[in-house]
Design a protein around this motif. Structure first.
Motif, PDB file in Angstrom:
ATOM      1  N   UNK A 371      -2.175 -58.524 -19.837  1.00  0.00           N
ATOM      2  CA  UNK A 371      -1.827 -57.967 -21.093  1.00  0.00           C
ATOM      3  C   UNK A 371      -2.468 -58.967 -22.100  1.00  0.00           C
ATOM      4  N   UNK A 372      -3.054 -59.861 -22.041  1.00  0.00           N
ATOM      5  CA  UNK A 372      -3.467 -60.864 -22.963  1.00  0.00           C
ATOM      6  C   UNK A 372      -4.427 -59.992 -24.039  1.00  0.00           C
ATOM      7  N   UNK A 373      -5.352 -59.306 -23.841  1.00  0.00           N
ATOM      8  CA  UNK A 373      -6.076 -58.675 -24.643  1.00  0.00           C
ATOM      9  C   UNK A 373      -5.506 -57.785 -25.476  1.00  0.00           C
ATOM     10  N   UNK A 374      -4.984 -56.509 -25.110  1.00  0.00           N
ATOM     11  CA  UNK A 374      -4.169 -55.657 -25.783  1.00  0.00           C
ATOM     12  C   UNK A 374      -2.981 -56.523 -26.637  1.00  0.00           C
ATOM     13  N   UNK A 375      -2.273 -57.383 -26.199  1.00  0.00           N
ATOM     14  CA  UNK A 375      -1.114 -58.212 -26.882  1.00  0.00           C
ATOM     15  C   UNK A 375      -2.007 -58.879 -28.116  1.00  0.00           C
ATOM     16  N   UNK A 376      -2.978 -59.411 -27.757  1.00  0.00           N
ATOM     17  CA  UNK A 376      -3.710 -60.230 -28.991  1.00  0.00           C
ATOM     18  C   UNK A 376      -4.115 -59.504 -30.363  1.00  0.00           C
ATOM     19  N   UNK A 377      -4.584 -58.277 -29.729  1.00  0.00           N
ATOM     20  CA  UNK A 377      -5.033 -57.370 -30.677  1.00  0.00           C
ATOM     21  C   UNK A 377      -3.791 -56.707 -31.708  1.00  0.00           C
ATOM     22  N   UNK A 378      -3.076 -56.241 -30.706  1.00  0.00           N
ATOM     23  CA  UNK A 378      -2.011 -55.288 -31.402  1.00  0.00           C
ATOM     24  C   UNK A 378      -0.665 -55.858 -31.895  1.00  0.00           C
ATOM     25  N   UNK A 379      -0.148 -56.857 -30.990  1.00  0.00           N
ATOM     26  CA  UNK A 379       1.090 -57.387 -31.681  1.00  0.00           C
ATOM     27  C   UNK A 379       0.680 -58.705 -31.983  1.00  0.00           C
ATOM     28  N   UNK A 380      -0.269 -59.305 -31.380  1.00  0.00           N
ATOM     29  CA  UNK A 380      -0.708 -60.730 -32.246  1.00  0.00           C
ATOM     30  C   UNK A 380      -1.594 -60.404 -33.703  1.00  0.00           C
ATOM     31  N   UNK A 381      -2.195 -58.995 -33.805  1.00  0.00           N
ATOM     32  CA  UNK A 381      -2.463 -58.715 -35.124  1.00  0.00           C
ATOM     33  C   UNK A 381      -3.990 -59.018 -35.160  1.00  0.00           C
ATOM     34  N   UNK A 382      -4.760 -59.638 -34.263  1.00  0.00           N
ATOM     35  CA  UNK A 382      -5.940 -60.072 -34.067  1.00  0.00           C
ATOM     36  C   UNK A 382      -6.977 -58.520 -34.364  1.00  0.00           C
ATOM     37  N   UNK A 383      -6.420 -57.430 -33.906  1.00  0.00           N
ATOM     38  CA  UNK A 383      -7.077 -56.201 -34.431  1.00  0.00           C
ATOM     39  C   UNK A 383      -7.247 -55.821 -36.047  1.00  0.00           C
ATOM     40  N   UNK A 384      -6.295 -56.588 -36.549  1.00  0.00           N
ATOM     41  CA  UNK A 384      -6.055 -55.924 -38.086  1.00  0.00           C
ATOM     42  C   UNK A 384      -6.336 -57.409 -38.983  1.00  0.00           C
ATOM     43  N   UNK A 385      -7.043 -58.310 -38.830  1.00  0.00           N
ATOM     44  CA  UNK A 385      -7.119 -59.623 -39.207  1.00  0.00           C
ATOM     45  C   UNK A 385      -7.314 -59.435 -40.740  1.00  0.00           C
ATOM     46  N   UNK A 386      -6.353 -59.404 -41.637  1.00  0.00           N
ATOM     47  CA  UNK A 386      -6.707 -59.364 -42.997  1.00  0.00           C
ATOM     48  C   UNK A 386      -5.360 -60.069 -43.589  1.00  0.00           C
ATOM     49  N   UNK A 387      -5.201 -60.416 -44.974  1.00  0.00           N
ATOM     50  CA  UNK A 387      -3.928 -60.932 -45.671  1.00  0.00           C
ATOM     51  C   UNK A 387      -3.171 -59.716 -45.867  1.00  0.00           C
ATOM     52  N   UNK A 388      -3.829 -58.736 -46.363  1.00  0.00           N
ATOM     53  CA  UNK A 388      -3.212 -57.481 -46.740  1.00  0.00           C
ATOM     54  C   UNK A 388      -2.250 -56.842 -45.559  1.00  0.00           C
ATOM     55  N   UNK A 389      -2.746 -56.948 -44.394  1.00  0.00           N
ATOM     56  CA  UNK A 389      -2.157 -56.148 -43.243  1.00  0.00           C
ATOM     57  C   UNK A 389      -1.159 -57.138 -42.852  1.00  0.00           C
ATOM     58  N   UNK A 390      -1.101 -58.559 -43.019  1.00  0.00           N
ATOM     59  CA  UNK A 390      -0.016 -59.600 -42.699  1.00  0.00           C
ATOM     60  C   UNK A 390       1.046 -59.201 -43.427  1.00  0.00           C
TER      61      UNK A 390
END
Lengths: 689, 689
Positions: A371-390
């Motif tokens: 589950x590392x890949x989906x976790x990183x992108x979706x829960x870890x936020x790597x799929x939305x990397x931006x200060x505004x998304x944070x």
């Protein structure tokens, strides 16, 4: 590499403190080893004084009080984000440096806070009582609730007792072998006092990062404020401007961020086969995109610089960590260590409860790798990397979490953590739309690549948009660049979030169910079993080795001991210090090998034999950046800012022969303040008795 | 992954041809296995006909003659560079597609040539005689000289016998177990006849690359010319427009580029710990730089597209290869295989000469790992990545090598190779200065990072320049973008090179001594011992397993057998074909999921149940792109263009359960030519009896 294995195995067998190894907690320093090797006896007063003068920079570094009015010495690279945020196209403080001169000209670091560890409580027994007899998943929930309760109780008690902002934090040491509540005094108003030019602070730039010989004036000075006035910090440290000589004992007090020396072989396998390649591929490409963008003009260069430095530094670290993980010798040594402990467990009926721990962790690792890949992108936020998304995610999650009881919230949203979230939302940090769009577009594009265009979340997020168009629209149409808008949404809670049409808020809302589902699965199927297994291994380790072991780094206060020392590189002795003259000889006039004009002009006044940087065999790691390096008398003999290239494998093991810390020599700092920058008021404050 | 290991070990134990595994030479196809499994008996006439109709695209693909006048069927992605080179800002043939309509409008592919294998000679005994009793280094020199002599003799003989351009090439099979001279008829005038739009040829783009289901019309048509006229190619293949059904036997004839199935464990370790991380990190960053640049405008996009596709495709392949190498099961299986063969060698006194081979190779690998980085940057040219530098190096080296006897030259500069070099120098391929500068600047910057700023070559190349300034200057001031300038320098030989002030020529001259020194060290300390060791292992392998083995792929002609078949993905059956309708449903209107206007307009005329792509279990690999997929009667039932994601680990082993080839269905091609493009003349030529 053969000798390392032998050394590691020998160390395992005896666990003697022959090597100057370990990031020790202040309650358990290896006093005898230090006394016998360096003739230095660290008493309680010494330790207490150093503890109270060492600060944690919440952005990820260490510093120390060097005046009675709150001056904080740290690295330039630790203050870089603050310096960048105070820069404008007209006034590039990264490029030109900064000296306030007077207190009213000191510049607020919007997102920085510094903390001093003022109290600790061992709550291992309380946590054990709260989780006794439960399944791994239920124990996970109970443990989080108990620790949240203990944090809250600590904060309420300290508020009553002392007033002012205190913060209490759970700390897990020895992989769950011990739980602690640490109490910090927190300074949320931090200002920039002094910074040299980037060209001298980071002379050699990325090519020289983690290299030695070096010539970096990697220091800056901040000041902690309290109630709008300079904080009173009588426990400040003093400088020994002469520094230390080869063989002299050196102690480093600071907050090493993370090591993985106690991981099981199965966990190291996850690092090697799943995490590292995935991380390195993505960040190498991001580096390329940002570099290409930053070369497109002066403003792109300026706005990207600080983040890009972080990316490049991280790549260098991960790359060398990965090299260590790919070294068959590392796995051989770790396997031997694990087998030895498992054999000891098998031989002792009292440790029967620990016997299955390694296999339990291995099973959880299989889930984690899956589950590392989906976790990183979706829960870890790597799929939305931006200060505004944070910002958007913080607002969306805080709204929901604040409706819950403190004990059952996501750990990042307990009452103790909310002030830091609010500080970040309030901070008037500049947002650069092009830079945001590039990061976000990259993140979206790679999420689509790794999850596949037919993944439900990918379809939901993208609709029929391209990554570029979607990123551009989200950044352009979001109002979250405005602190007032962020704070209004935060304070409006769930109602405000529900009503918001901000596209970034809507995105954060849309992906939250999937993200939380991944989080839950992680907690139940990975974190729970791993924690339970690690606790069991930790119990076994204490039973077999006693207190002659130190915990992995956790960005909490630690002490390292050692001495000024060089090493042998491919058979050649590396001298443990550099002199200023060579920096001038090495300069090309082009970044990153450019000497700033002030230093060219000052050259004739300077003693070119002044020591610039030096090395010690202290065992430190990222997070120790900015740590005071202390002589036996507790005076500052250096400022830690880096390790040599061999120090990076310190994540997994300590190679005494090769692992070296790199510090700025005090004489270099003195020469800079006195001869180059004419910073008389600052020097006078530091020198004041 | 457990079952794969078991399968691999079982295959090792019996080496039976139970799996449809192997890229077999035409002199040793597993006739019995094919006959017993598929009831198809391949006779000499069948093999000979298929061999003479299969062509090698020298740029790295396969094709086949599909008309008597030299029409060549291949993939769109195999012709992409030719299509791009014939594009201009006003006429984007990649984006809009191309159909010549009449022969006089066919467009020359400046750098393409196609070759047909017309003869082979086993020269193993001659090479053995030439190298008998020599040390590994001396044997290396003697082997190169003997093979150069044999090539030259073959070319002179064929020139006398047949006239026209023939080319003879050394081929090493079974890792030096066999040496052959292959004789090719070579067509150096190749022209573009037909290409669909990129959006339908590569529908799904990089996200869908190596994925299935797919809907790619990945075909194009070229024509071979001879003496300025369409070549006479009566041995052409015919189409079976209905294609093949699940279970039908399928044969793939083509030129698989490279596999590493016979490498020793020590060689695989080099791939895993040294080569792959180094390569992937660099190319991921390059991908980021090029993507960012390509997004900066229409012309940057157009000029970068073809190279970027190559980079992205290579990254996907390497990434999955790396995953395979990081899989502990792979190394376990390979170690078992190696142990089994070593045990057999130890048990047979006749094979005593092979016993030390594995350790000899392991020692050479240690040297190779140590020199891999400087070799790659300086001799491999990764530090100077640009077309202009490639020209410069060819010119500089050709000048020096041509003064030597043919037998002692660098293998790339023997008389047989010079025509291809000259063709490349003469080609009026467009040079895009910005694109060149970005690649070169990246290459220089990373060379400085990996070798360090104090490396002598780095200092020599850079002086006081930054990578950007140096790259920009070299590209701007070099005249090598002009074919006439290149040819003049080539023809002027050493005198012209010595006199040239072209900065790219001067750079190539400056780094050549260091590059050649690395080349020499590689030949003596790596290639020599490895070749010698591999020959010894190969001898042992033939002795133990006989001819039931196939050689690793070497971009020479091979036959693969199998059948139309799907597979199970996470427990779900994947149907082995797709239909056109789904492409329309899947389209988003945005690249890479955009249907071209012509196809939108034609939608109502088309039978949407037409099969688009399909899968087989043939064992193929990169280089097989463009290969004809043939039914038992030798008619074309598909055009190979990709493998599924599991096929990438085919570099190291063949996983029968998961490894699938992907082809374009003939019905898709027919529908396109007939219904969408109205390419009547082309269809008539293909259909002619």
């Amino acid at each position: 590499m053969k000798r390392i294995v032998v050394a590691a195995l020998a160390a395992l067998a005896s666990l003697s403190a022959a090597a100057d190894e370990g990031m020790w907690t202040f309650d358990n320093p290896p006093r005898e080893a230090i006394a016998s090797k360096y003739g230095v006896r660290l008493d309680a007063a010494w330790l207490d004084r150093v503890q109270r003068a060492t600060v944690r920079l919440e952005s990820g570094c260490t510093g120390s009080f060097v005046s009675a009015d709150g001056l904080v010495l740290t690295n330039h690279h630790c203050a870089e984000e603050c310096i960048a945020q105070n820069s404008t196209p007209e006034s590039d403080l990264i490029g030109n440096g900064f000296y306030a001169g007077t207190r009213d000209r000191e510049l607020r670091c919007q997102e920085e806070a510094v903390s001093v560890l003022v109290g600790t409580e061992d709550v291992t027994a309380k946590v054990a009582a709260a989780t006794a007899g439960l399944s791994p998943e239920a124990a996970g929930t109970a443990r989080r609730a108990e620790l949240a309760r203990l944090e809250q109780a600590c904060e309420e008690a300290s508020k009553k007792a002392r007033g002012g902002p205190f913060k209490c934090e759970r700390v897990s040491l020895y992989q769950g072998g011990q739980y602690w509540i640490y109490q910090y005094k927190r300074y949320e108003d931090v200002r920039l006092v002094f910074a040299p030019e980037r060209d001298i602070a980071a002379f050699g730039g990325d090519p020289d990062n983690f290299q030695f010989p070096r010539w970096c004036l990697d220091f800056s000075v901040l000041r902690a404020y309290e109630n709008g006035k300079p904080a009173k910090t009588p426990e400040r440290l003093r400088f020994d401007w002469d520094g230390a000589e080869p063989g002299d004992a050196v102690f480093v007090s600071g907050h090493p961020g993370n090591t993985d020396r106690l991981l099981t072989v199965a966990q190291l396998e996850t690092q090697r086969t799943a995490f590292m390649p995935f991380w390195l591929l993505r960040f190498s490409e991001l580096r390329g995109r940002l570099l290409q963008y930053s070369k497109s003009g002066e403003e792109p260069r300026r706005t990207t610089e600080s983040y890009l430095n972080l990316v490049e530094n991280s790549i260098k670290v991960r790359r060398k960590q990965f090299d260590a993980l790919l070294d068959p010798a590392l796995f051989a040594a770790k396997s031997e260590q694990e087998s030895a402990l498992r054999a000891a467990v098998a031989a002792d009926p009292a440790l029967a409860g620990s016997a299955s721990a390694w296999d339990d962790i291995a099973r959880a690792q299989a889930v984690w790798r899956d589950m590392l890949v989906p976790y990183t992108f979706i829960e870890g936020g790597a799929g939305f990397n931006s200060t505004l998304f944070s910002y958007a995610r913080s607002i969306v999650r805080a709204a929901e979490e604040r409706t819950k009881d403190n004990a059952v919230r996501l750990p990042e949203y307990t009452d103790g953590r909310l002030p830091a979230i609010l500080q970040s939302l309030q901070a008037a940090s500049p947002i650069y739309p092009d830079f945001e769009t590039i990061r976000l577009s990259f993140a979206l594009e790679r999420m689509r690549e790794w999850l596949g265009p037919d993944d439900p979340i990918v379809r939901q997020v993208f609709g029929n948009e391209s990554p570029d168009a979607l990123a551009s629209k989200l950044v352009r149409e979001s109002a979250l660049a405005d602190p007032a808008a962020r704070v209004a949404l935060y304070e409006g809670g769930q109602t405000a979030v529900d009503a918001s049409q901000d596209p970034m808020i809507r995105l954060a809302v849309a992906v939250d169910p999937a993200a939380r589902a991944l989080h839950k699965r992680y907690q139940e199927q990975v974190e729970g079993p791993v924690n339970r297994g690690q606790e069991a291994i930790s119990k076994a380790r204490f039973a077999v080795y006693g207190n002659r072991i130190y915990p992995d780094a956790t960005f909490t206060l630690r002490l390292s001991y050692g001495a000024v020392a060089g090493w042998k590189e491919k058979g050649e002795d590396v001298r443990p210090w550099t002199e200023l003259s060579r920096a001038y000889e090495r300069a090309t006039g082009e970044p990153p090998f450019r000497i700033p004009p002030r230093w060219l002009e000052a050259k004739d006044r300077l003693d070119l034999a002044t020591r610039a940087n030096f090395t010690t065999n202290n065992d430190i790691v990222g997070g120790n950046s900015g740590s005071p390096m202390l002589g036996a008398d507790g005076r500052i003999v250096g400022l830690a800012f880096d390790g040599n290239i061999h120090s990076i494998s310190g994540s997994y093991w300590f190679d005494e022969r090769m692992n070296r810390s790199i510090g700025v020599h005090p004489a270099f700092i003195r020469a800079a303040l006195e001869q180059v920058y004419g910073a008389k008021a600052l020097l006078a404050e530091i020198d004041a008795r």
